[in-house]
Design a protein around this motif. Structure first.
Motif, mmCIF file in Angstrom:
data_model
loop_
_atom_site.group_PDB
_atom_site.id
_atom_site.type_symbol
_atom_site.label_atom_id
_atom_site.label_comp_id
_atom_site.label_asym_id
_atom_site.label_seq_id
_atom_site.Cartn_x
_atom_site.Cartn_y
_atom_site.Cartn_z
ATOM 1 N N GLN A 364 50.074 35.831 47.636
ATOM 2 C CA GLN A 364 49.657 36.025 46.258
ATOM 3 C C GLN A 364 48.943 34.775 45.753
ATOM 4 O O GLN A 364 49.376 33.662 46.031
ATOM 5 C CB GLN A 364 50.897 36.264 45.410
ATOM 6 C CG GLN A 364 50.701 37.378 44.430
ATOM 7 C CD GLN A 364 52.000 37.738 43.738
ATOM 8 O OE1 GLN A 364 52.792 36.894 43.386
ATOM 9 N NE2 GLN A 364 52.202 39.030 43.579
ATOM 10 N N GLU A 366 47.952 32.137 42.852
ATOM 11 C CA GLU A 366 48.716 31.662 41.699
ATOM 12 C C GLU A 366 48.341 32.451 40.456
ATOM 13 O O GLU A 366 49.195 32.876 39.689
ATOM 14 C CB GLU A 366 48.476 30.162 41.498
ATOM 15 C CG GLU A 366 49.356 29.334 42.404
ATOM 16 C CD GLU A 366 49.103 27.849 42.258
ATOM 17 O OE1 GLU A 366 48.738 27.410 41.157
ATOM 18 O OE2 GLU A 366 49.269 27.150 43.282
ATOM 19 N N LYS A 367 47.038 32.609 40.258
ATOM 20 C CA LYS A 367 46.567 33.501 39.200
ATOM 21 C C LYS A 367 45.741 34.574 39.881
ATOM 22 O O LYS A 367 44.919 34.255 40.730
ATOM 23 C CB LYS A 367 45.681 32.726 38.219
ATOM 24 C CG LYS A 367 46.458 31.876 37.256
ATOM 25 C CD LYS A 367 45.476 31.164 36.325
ATOM 26 C CE LYS A 367 46.158 29.978 35.678
ATOM 27 N NZ LYS A 367 45.191 28.935 35.288
ATOM 28 N N PRO A 368 45.961 35.813 39.482
ATOM 29 C CA PRO A 368 45.128 36.854 40.093
ATOM 30 C C PRO A 368 43.669 36.605 39.745
ATOM 31 O O PRO A 368 43.341 36.156 38.651
ATOM 32 C CB PRO A 368 45.641 38.147 39.449
ATOM 33 C CG PRO A 368 46.565 37.756 38.366
ATOM 34 C CD PRO A 368 46.936 36.332 38.537
ATOM 35 N N LYS A 369 42.802 36.895 40.691
ATOM 36 C CA LYS A 369 41.382 36.700 40.442
ATOM 37 C C LYS A 369 40.807 38.016 39.934
ATOM 38 O O LYS A 369 41.194 39.082 40.417
ATOM 39 C CB LYS A 369 40.675 36.314 41.744
ATOM 40 C CG LYS A 369 40.949 34.889 42.154
ATOM 41 C CD LYS A 369 40.228 34.564 43.449
ATOM 42 C CE LYS A 369 40.663 33.196 43.936
ATOM 43 N NZ LYS A 369 40.246 32.965 45.328
ATOM 44 N N THR A 370 39.898 37.890 39.018
ATOM 45 C CA THR A 370 39.215 39.117 38.591
ATOM 46 C C THR A 370 37.782 39.032 39.041
ATOM 47 O O THR A 370 37.131 37.991 38.923
ATOM 48 C CB THR A 370 39.272 39.288 37.066
ATOM 49 O OG1 THR A 370 38.864 38.054 36.464
ATOM 50 C CG2 THR A 370 40.666 39.638 36.617
ATOM 51 N N LYS A 436 40.933 43.467 39.928
ATOM 52 C CA LYS A 436 41.911 42.381 39.917
ATOM 53 C C LYS A 436 42.434 42.183 41.345
ATOM 54 O O LYS A 436 42.936 43.109 41.963
ATOM 55 C CB LYS A 436 43.055 42.760 38.989
ATOM 56 C CG LYS A 436 43.863 41.570 38.551
ATOM 57 C CD LYS A 436 44.681 41.923 37.311
ATOM 58 C CE LYS A 436 46.144 41.787 37.599
ATOM 59 N NZ LYS A 436 47.010 42.226 36.506
ATOM 60 N N ILE A 437 42.285 40.958 41.871
ATOM 61 C CA ILE A 437 42.783 40.669 43.224
ATOM 62 C C ILE A 437 43.958 39.714 43.091
ATOM 63 O O ILE A 437 43.824 38.610 42.578
ATOM 64 C CB ILE A 437 41.683 40.063 44.111
ATOM 65 C CG1 ILE A 437 40.516 41.044 44.177
ATOM 66 C CG2 ILE A 437 42.217 39.771 45.490
ATOM 67 C CD1 ILE A 437 39.284 40.489 44.820
ATOM 68 N N THR A 438 45.115 40.166 43.513
ATOM 69 C CA THR A 438 46.331 39.369 43.299
ATOM 70 C C THR A 438 46.616 38.422 44.456
ATOM 71 O O THR A 438 47.447 37.539 44.352
ATOM 72 C CB THR A 438 47.542 40.289 43.104
ATOM 73 O OG1 THR A 438 47.635 41.154 44.237
ATOM 74 C CG2 THR A 438 47.396 41.107 41.848
ATOM 75 N N GLY A 439 45.954 38.620 45.570
ATOM 76 C CA GLY A 439 46.227 37.727 46.704
ATOM 77 C C GLY A 439 45.320 38.073 47.849
ATOM 78 O O GLY A 439 44.381 38.851 47.694
#
Length: 592
Positions: A364, A366-370, A436-439
């Motif tokens: 994952q 740290e912050k999900p990427k958008t 949204k990509i969480t990891g």
RNA sequence: GCGGCGGUCGUCUAGCCUGGACUAGGACGCCGGCCUUCCAAGCCGGUGAUCCCGGGUUCAAAUCCCGGCCGCCGCACCA
């Protein structure tokens, strides 16, 4: 770098001792023996178990937050070893010269002579090509035999159907790769993750020699250590372990040095190994340092341990970089006791492909990427009405057209042409989508320290073997001694015998492996236990009757101290497992 | 797999060339006994060999010949 003759008989002495006292011997002796197979005797089993236990301590117990042990079958279905590459890479087409007897790789021979690719060609095809082109022995010009396949894998049949082929594993590693995802999940998806296994493997060596050194069936102790190639120091774990071994120094001969013809190893600290990029990945160096420490604990001095980097052509098919840990032995010079391979994601990627299972790890962010993404959206209702059964086909084709192309058509107000179909611009539009990509999913990379246990048994014995005043003394590290204590009555006096037998019982109950002996002279009994490496011999004498003390005799120095009989268990424990000096345990005895 | 050398009690070995008295000898070990107050001591007794296996030659084979197995060394091969 080969062993020279003047030391030769040490090996013979070790082998002779091993046979005579029951460490190991060749298997199936009553039937004439079979090359490449050895039996372990009573002392050999104890020694091997202790070596394996020590290995566990170094590789698993000391790393228990990141390394776990599993056990998997020796026999695997063909698919596993097709995936691992062993069916392909352990099979060599070989031709033999009928005149001089030399053997050659048939494929290499043909490729060299005819400059054609023969990869994947069958044995018959290769034979045919050799015959048709009149290829002969490149050395003596003699006629060549038919091409034969030679594979180091032992083959067997699983169950009653002969088409159900299985192989005996040539390494335990595939058990870890096949189980990676499961163990990763059980360990709550943390990396790095080491999966260890100790077990039997089999390789059908062409002509094994060198006694215990090259076997067709042996025990491997190995760790497949999985880590994120983009973040090897995840959570500072690498740094933490590296700093614990900051003082480690390794003698290394790099591949580059070898190409230069260099033979002398160079010394590197663990940190230099990484900083100067001697290793392709830091974990490889770390486990080499652990491996060296472990081998030193078997009684091999550091200057007799060298890491030799393999040349590209020497490496196994799965390895990007490999170092062999070599130990000097009397007869054969430098022999390999462990291999340290950087296997990258080769194995996982192959198993993923062959099994169809997703074996990737997930990390994952740290912050999900958008991510903003433009997507083509078609009026599906219209599409279906208009093209009916051909609609799905068009959908598919549409996906292959770039968003930019569609966008351009819309802007220009022109229809989009797909093969013979046309879609008017008002039936299609571009939508901006936020994803949204969480990891990220990725295949971990692997470094593998891998030990041949029987070789370690031999090496341990050879380094322990010594002669003192014409007697053999096996100076095993105390904690490796198969028998830990000996108990003797000085002479066969009823009172002494009784006390000695009681002490024997007491030590057995305390968990030790003990021998009791009251035959012959005391000197003979000391000699016998020296020879099998019993670190301490306890003698009950007449003073014991008077004041309740016994003598403890150190195998290596032959010095003695007197210890109260009630303190013996603790003294022995300290002596064998806590490295205590004999003199710390009791009052020195003069003479003897 | 090829070539060289080798294979005799648990171990080391004598015998093999020059076949017969070899029921294969010795030493050490091991087992039992005696002795023994600290380093393979001594004495007595005992144990222990498919002479690597198979075939051949011969009246007769540990011994000579052939094949195989195993080991060591060299070559080749080799995680």
């Amino acid at each position: 770098m080969s062993g020279k003759t003047h030391e030769k008989d040490l090996c013979e002495h070790v082998m002779e001792l091993a046979r005579r006292r029951g460490f190991f011997w060749q298997s199936y002796e009553i039937y004439g023996g079979v090359a490449g197979f050895y039996d372990l005797g009573p002392l050999g089993v104890r020694l091997k178990n202790k070596i394996v236990e020590l290995w566990r301590r170094y590789f698993i117990q000391q790393h228990q937050d990141i390394v776990v042990e599993i056990e998997t079958p020796i026999i695997g279905p063909a698919k596993v070893y097709e995936a691992s590459g062993h069916v392909e890479h352990f099979t060599d087409p070989i031709v033999e010269c009928l005149k001089c007897g030399r053997k050659f790789r048939a494929d290499h021979l043909v490729e060299d002579k005819l400059k054609i690719k023969v990869e994947g060609m069958s044995v018959d095809e290769l034979t045919k090509i050799i015959r048709e082109h009149g290829i002969t022995c490149p050395i003596c010009g003699g006629e060549l035999s038919e091409v034969k396949l030679f594979n180091l894998l032992f083959k067997t049949i699983i169950g009653p159907y002969s088409e159900n082929i299985g192989y005996l594993r040539p390494e335990t590693a595939q058990g870890m790769f096949v189980n990676f995802k499961k163990v990763y999940e059980i360990m709550r998806k943390k990396l790095p993750l080491g999966i260890a296994q100790i077990g039997r493997v089999a390789r059908n060596e062409i002509s094994p020699r060198q006694g215990m050194i090259r076997l067709r069936e042996f025990t491997i102790a190995e760790v497949e250590f999985f880590f994120d190639p983009e973040d090897p120091d995840e959570n500072g774990i690498l740094s933490k372990y590296m700093s614990e071994r900051a003082k480690s120094k390794l003698l290394v001969i790099t591949a580059e040095a070898r190409k230069r013809g260099e033979e002398k190893p160079e010394e590197f600290s663990l940190e230099e190994m990484v900083r100067e990029k001697i290793v392709a990945t830091p974990w490889l160096a770390y486990w080499m340092a652990v491996a060296k420490e472990f081998v030193e604990a078997l009684g091999v001095p550091g200057h007799n341990i060298v890491f030799e980097e393999k040349l590209p052509e020497e490496r196994a098919h799965y390895a990007l970089q490999t170092f062999d840990q070599l130990v000097k032995v009397s007869r054969w010079g430098w022999i390999e006791v462990s291999g340290h391979a950087y296997r990258t994601d080769y194995d996982l990627s192959r198993h993923m492909k062959y099994s169809g299972q997703d074996l990737r790890a997930f990390k994952q962010f740290e912050k999900p990427k958008t991510i903003k993404k433009k997507v083509v959206v078609v009026d599906k209702a219209w599409l279906g009405r208009t093209f009916r059964s051909r609609a799905p086909e068009i959908m598919k084709l549409l996906e292959q057209i770039s968003v930019e192309e569609v966008e351009r058509a819309i802007v220009e107000g022109k229809p989009i042409k797909i093969n013979e179909f046309e879609i008017p611009p008002d039936r299609i539009r571009i939508v901006e989508k936020v994803e949204k990509i969480t990891g990220r999913h990725f295949l971990p990379h692997v470094v593998e320290p891998s030990f041949g246990v029987e070789r370690l048994v031999y090496v341990t014995l050879e380094y322990a073997y010594s002669v003192k005043e014409n007697r053999v003394v096996l100076k095993l590290p105390r904690y490796l001694a198969p028998i830990e204590v000996a108990v003797f009555p000085l002479v066969q006096d009823e009172r002494l015998v009784k006390l000695a037998k009681e002490l024997y019982r007491k030590l057995v109950e305390a968990g030790f492996y003990v021998v009791y002996d009251d035959s012959g002279s005391i000197g003979r009994r000391y000699a016998r236990v020296d020879e099998i490496g019993v670190p301490v011999a306890i003698t009950v004498d007449f003073e014991t009757i008077e004041n309740g003390t016994v003598t403890l005799r150190d195998r290596d120095t032959w010095r003695q101290v007197r210890v109260g009989i009630d303190k013996v268990v603790e003294a022995v424990r300290k002596f064998i497992y806590e490295g205590a000096k004999l003199e710390e345990l009791g009052q020195p005895v003069g003479g003897g």
